[in-house]
Structures are given as structure tokens and as C-alpha cells.
Motif scaffolding. Structure first.
Motif, PDB file in Angstrom:
ATOM      1  N   UNK A  44      15.428 -37.673 -40.109  1.00 17.02           N
ATOM      2  CA  UNK A  44      15.911 -37.676 -38.732  1.00 17.02           C
ATOM      3  C   UNK A  44      15.001 -38.523 -37.850  1.00 17.02           C
ATOM      4  N   UNK A  45      15.579 -39.095 -36.798  1.00 18.03           N
ATOM      5  CA  UNK A  45      14.760 -39.719 -35.766  1.00 18.03           C
ATOM      6  C   UNK A  45      13.822 -38.663 -35.187  1.00 18.03           C
ATOM      7  N   UNK A  46      12.633 -39.060 -34.712  1.00 21.77           N
ATOM      8  CA  UNK A  46      11.694 -38.071 -34.163  1.00 21.77           C
ATOM      9  C   UNK A  46      12.323 -37.149 -33.118  1.00 21.77           C
ATOM     10  N   UNK A  47      13.238 -37.671 -32.304  1.00 26.23           N
ATOM     11  CA  UNK A  47      13.869 -36.847 -31.282  1.00 26.23           C
ATOM     12  C   UNK A  47      14.807 -35.788 -31.826  1.00 26.23           C
ATOM     13  N   UNK A  48      15.167 -35.909 -33.117  1.00 25.25           N
ATOM     14  CA  UNK A  48      16.050 -34.933 -33.767  1.00 25.25           C
ATOM     15  C   UNK A  48      15.308 -34.148 -34.850  1.00 25.25           C
ATOM     16  N   UNK A  49      13.996 -34.175 -34.804  1.00 25.73           N
ATOM     17  CA  UNK A  49      13.164 -33.626 -35.888  1.00 25.73           C
ATOM     18  C   UNK A  49      13.559 -32.201 -36.272  1.00 25.73           C
ATOM     19  N   UNK A  51      13.218 -45.149 -34.242  1.00 25.10           N
ATOM     20  CA  UNK A  51      11.867 -45.405 -34.740  1.00 25.10           C
ATOM     21  C   UNK A  51      11.925 -46.642 -35.638  1.00 25.10           C
ATOM     22  N   UNK A  52      11.327 -47.778 -35.231  1.00 20.89           N
ATOM     23  CA  UNK A  52      11.418 -49.018 -36.011  1.00 20.89           C
ATOM     24  C   UNK A  52      10.859 -48.886 -37.429  1.00 20.89           C
ATOM     25  N   UNK A  53       9.760 -48.144 -37.579  1.00 17.79           N
ATOM     26  CA  UNK A  53       9.174 -47.960 -38.913  1.00 17.79           C
ATOM     27  C   UNK A  53      10.145 -47.220 -39.823  1.00 17.79           C
ATOM     28  N   UNK A  54      10.766 -46.195 -39.285  1.00 14.65           N
ATOM     29  CA  UNK A  54      11.742 -45.417 -40.046  1.00 14.65           C
ATOM     30  C   UNK A  54      12.936 -46.288 -40.444  1.00 14.65           C
ATOM     31  N   UNK A  55      13.390 -47.135 -39.533  1.00 14.22           N
ATOM     32  CA  UNK A  55      14.490 -48.047 -39.823  1.00 14.22           C
ATOM     33  C   UNK A  55      14.161 -48.931 -41.024  1.00 14.22           C
ATOM     34  N   UNK A  56      12.949 -49.475 -41.027  1.00 16.72           N
ATOM     35  CA  UNK A  56      12.519 -50.350 -42.124  1.00 16.72           C
ATOM     36  C   UNK A  56      12.461 -49.586 -43.442  1.00 16.72           C
ATOM     37  N   UNK A  57      11.937 -48.366 -43.395  1.00 13.58           N
ATOM     38  CA  UNK A  57      11.827 -47.557 -44.612  1.00 13.58           C
ATOM     39  C   UNK A  57      13.204 -47.224 -45.181  1.00 13.58           C
ATOM     40  N   UNK A  58      14.125 -46.854 -44.320  1.00  8.95           N
ATOM     41  CA  UNK A  58      15.483 -46.528 -44.769  1.00  8.95           C
ATOM     42  C   UNK A  58      16.156 -47.765 -45.349  1.00  8.95           C
ATOM     43  N   UNK A  59      15.967 -48.917 -44.695  1.00 12.66           N
ATOM     44  CA  UNK A  59      16.560 -50.162 -45.188  1.00 12.66           C
ATOM     45  C   UNK A  59      16.003 -50.511 -46.560  1.00 12.66           C
ATOM     46  N   UNK A  60      14.709 -50.244 -46.776  1.00 13.79           N
ATOM     47  CA  UNK A  60      14.087 -50.508 -48.079  1.00 13.79           C
ATOM     48  C   UNK A  60      14.704 -49.632 -49.163  1.00 13.79           C
ATOM     49  N   UNK A  61      14.960 -48.351 -48.847  1.00 13.49           N
ATOM     50  CA  UNK A  61      15.602 -47.448 -49.807  1.00 13.49           C
ATOM     51  C   UNK A  61      17.011 -47.925 -50.147  1.00 13.49           C
ATOM     52  N   UNK A  95      24.158 -41.642 -40.219  1.00  9.28           N
ATOM     53  CA  UNK A  95      24.916 -41.001 -39.142  1.00  9.28           C
ATOM     54  C   UNK A  95      24.260 -41.349 -37.808  1.00  9.28           C
ATOM     55  N   UNK A  96      25.013 -42.011 -36.933  1.00 13.67           N
ATOM     56  CA  UNK A  96      24.520 -42.342 -35.601  1.00 13.67           C
ATOM     57  C   UNK A  96      24.798 -41.201 -34.628  1.00 13.67           C
ATOM     58  N   UNK A  97      23.761 -40.800 -33.907  1.00 12.47           N
ATOM     59  CA  UNK A  97      23.895 -39.818 -32.837  1.00 12.47           C
ATOM     60  C   UNK A  97      23.601 -40.571 -31.545  1.00 12.47           C
ATOM     61  N   UNK A  98      24.617 -40.739 -30.703  1.00 12.90           N
ATOM     62  CA  UNK A  98      24.480 -41.602 -29.533  1.00 12.90           C
ATOM     63  C   UNK A  98      23.441 -41.090 -28.546  1.00 12.90           C
ATOM     64  N   UNK A  99      23.385 -39.764 -28.373  1.00  9.19           N
ATOM     65  CA  UNK A  99      22.520 -39.179 -27.356  1.00  9.19           C
ATOM     66  C   UNK A  99      22.139 -37.773 -27.800  1.00  9.19           C
ATOM     67  N   UNK A 100      21.003 -37.287 -27.332  1.00 11.45           N
ATOM     68  CA  UNK A 100      20.555 -35.956 -27.739  1.00 11.45           C
ATOM     69  C   UNK A 100      21.578 -34.890 -27.380  1.00 11.45           C
TER      70      UNK A 100
END
Length: 317
Positions: free
Chosen positions: A5-10, A61-71, A81-86
């Protein structure tokens, strides 16, 4: 199923963990949710994973984006899954509740009961009732005591571990024998009946990632008795693919339960023993590590022992 999850959805991960494990983990079937496991390089994962990435679009989170793209580029299955807003979190509750009910139907189980949660409650009540009658917990003997750490398990697991450890009847040797039971499709469950705080979680996270990176298996981490009403159902009622390391400790401070002979420490011990008893009855691969009252120091010793036990070149001391 590994939740990212993005940090805001931890904290959504903990809710999903309970929903999936408690709803689908029964009758020897189930989905095993993996929450709060840090993203590793593609090589540390087997072929038994599906990653679900819940991305908060306005706080990526840009780092998380890169890690997911690598996987994804390494051909690991990733559901995005995109969550537009909290404030759209409500739609995720709805999505996942429907999806879990559908998964239960496909698995052929009732997603709305929790039979194995009750089994631990019954075992715990029996232990506390025994304490009320005789003033002490049922006696138990460790299979090993070393440097202030004690190891406990049932007779079946004890015989198996001692045979696997051979001449290495030590903390490291028995931990190595236990963790070497992890194979393709298995997962490690760390079941910690210790105070839930940042320092303890950091130590346990280090242990779980050491095992994941060296054994290439999924890892789950839960604090007791909290996990008993979430992943605990899947651990006991789901597929027999877990290798469990329960962690308990002596109480530095204890308080009486009003109106009862036992203390809160006794209740905690009874919950841990009751849960372990059910794991053993279900023929799960389980080992209990009991730490001294200085839990921080005990976890550091355990971390070093797990690191040595999972190293490629065993120490033959």
C-alpha cells in the motif's frame, strides 16, 4: 497474497489481512495474506505470490513505484488498484468484501464463520480454569534452555526437530532444523505474545526478512492475542503450509485480574499456550521461543541465532 500500500493507506493492510485470513482460511483451504513485508528484489520471491498494489494517487511513493515496476518486469503477478483519494477508502471496503465472498464460494468454504478461532478460546479457558483450581499453570518442560532462552514444543514436533538437528542440539541447531522445514509454497508465521511496540516490531521485521531473503518464502508477523482474531484462523484452519515460531516472554511487570486468582500475565500465557496447543493438534510445524523479561535483549539474541541458522554455511561449533 502480498499487500503493498501507499504510505497513506498503510493501515488498510491490517484490515485486509483479517478479512482475507479469517474469511477464507478453513477446511484446509485459504488465501494467506502477507502484510507489512518490505518489498525485496525479484529474486527473493518464489512462484507462489500475487502482489496487490493499492496506490493512493495523490500521495504516490516514487521508490515504491520503482520497486513494483521491477517486480512486474520480472514477471511477478501484480494487481494494481488506484485509489483516487483517501476518502475513497469506503469503495475499497466494498470491493474487498465482495471479492472475499466470491473467493470463498470458489474455494467451496463458508466465508462467514470462524471455527478455529473458537478452538483457541476453548483451550485458553481450560488453562485459566485449571489455574483457578490449583493456583499454577500446567507444568511444562523445555526441549532446550540456552543463554536465558527456552524452546518448547509438543512431543511430535520435538522428536522431529531433534532428529533433524542431529548432533546440533543447540538454539541455532534446533532453529535451523525448524526453519529448514520451509519449502516451496510454505510461509513463516511469527506469532509474538510480547508487547506490541516499535522496537519489538523492528526486531521481528528483521527476523522475518532474513528468513524471506534466504529461504525465498512468504512471511507473516502478528502480535498476540491480536492476531488470534485475524490470521490465527488461517494458521489453524487453512492449508498446512505454515512453519510457526511463537514468541513468549517472562513478565517484567504483572497485574492481578480483578475478581480472579490469576493475573494478566497468566491470561497472556494461557492464550499463547492455548493457541499453540491447537496448532499442535492440527499437526502444524510449530516451535515456541520463550524469552527472559529483558525482551529487547532476548530478541537480539534470537535475531542473531536465526541469522546463523539460515546462513548457507552452518557454524559447526
Amino acid at each position: 497474497m502480498t499487500i503493498v500500500t501507499s504510505p497513506g493507506l498503510h493501515d488498510l493492510g491490517a484490515w485486509l489481512e483479517q478479512l482475507l485470513a479469517e474469511s477464507t482460511g478453513k477446511l484446509g483451504k485459504g488465501l494467506i495474506p502477507v502484510d507489512r513485508e518490505k518489498i525485496g528484489s525479484p529474486g527473493v520471491y518464489g512462484n507462489d505470490r500475487i502482489f496487490v498494489y493499492l496506490r493512493l494517487n495523490n500521495a504516490v511513493d516514487p521508490t515504491q513505484e520503482t520497486q513494483i515496476d521491477t517486480l512486474r518486469k520480472a514477471d511477478h503477478p501484480v494487481v494494481h488498484i488506484d485509489v483516487a483519494d483517501i476518502y475513497d477508502i469506503g469503495q475499497e471496503f466494498f470491493r474487498w468484501e465482495i471479492a472475499t465472498a466470491v473467493a470463498g464460494s470458489i474455494l467451496g468454504i463458508n466465508a462467514f464463520n470462524q471455527p478455529d478461532v473458537e478452538a483457541s478460546k476453548i483451550a485458553t479457558r481450560q488453562i485459566t480454569e485449571a489455574y483457578e483450581k490449583c493456583g499454577s499453570l500446567p507444568p511444562e518442560s523445555p526441549i532446550l534452555e540456552e543463554d536465558g532462552i527456552k524452546l518448547f514444543t509438543d512431543e511430535r514436533n520435538a522428536a522431529n526437530l531433534k532428529a533433524l538437528a542431529g548432533s546440533q542440539q543447540s538454539l541455532v541447531g534446533l532453529l535451523r532444523a525448524h526453519l529448514n522445514q520451509l519449502g516451496a509454497g510454505d510461509y513463516l508465521g511469527l506469532l509474538a505474545f510480547i508487547e506490541m511496540n516499535n522496537a519489538h516490531e523492528e526486531s521481528l521485521q528483521t527476523i522475518r526478512h532474513t528468513v524471506r531473503d534466504r529461504k525465498r518464502v512468504a512471511t507473516c508477523l502478528g502480535f498476540g492475542p491480536r492476531f488470534l482474531h485475524s490470521t490465527g484462523q488461517a494458521y489453524k484452519g487453512g492449508p498446512n503450509s505454515g512453519v510457526f515460531l511463537q514468541i513468549t516472554c517472562d513478565n517484567a511487570v504483572d497485574l492481578p485480574v480483578p475478581g480472579q486468582k490469576y493475573t494478566f500475565g497468566v491470561v497472556k500465557a494461557a492464550q499463547a499456550r492455548g493457541d499453540f496447543q491447537v496448532l499442535a493438534e492440527r499437526k502444524r510445524r510449530a516451535l515456541r521461543v520463550h524469552l527472559p523479561a529483558d525482551v529487547k535483549a532476548g530478541l537480539e539474541k534470537l535475531g542473531r541465532a536465526v541469522s546463523e541458522a539460515t546462513s548457507e554455511i552452518p557454524n559447526r561449533r
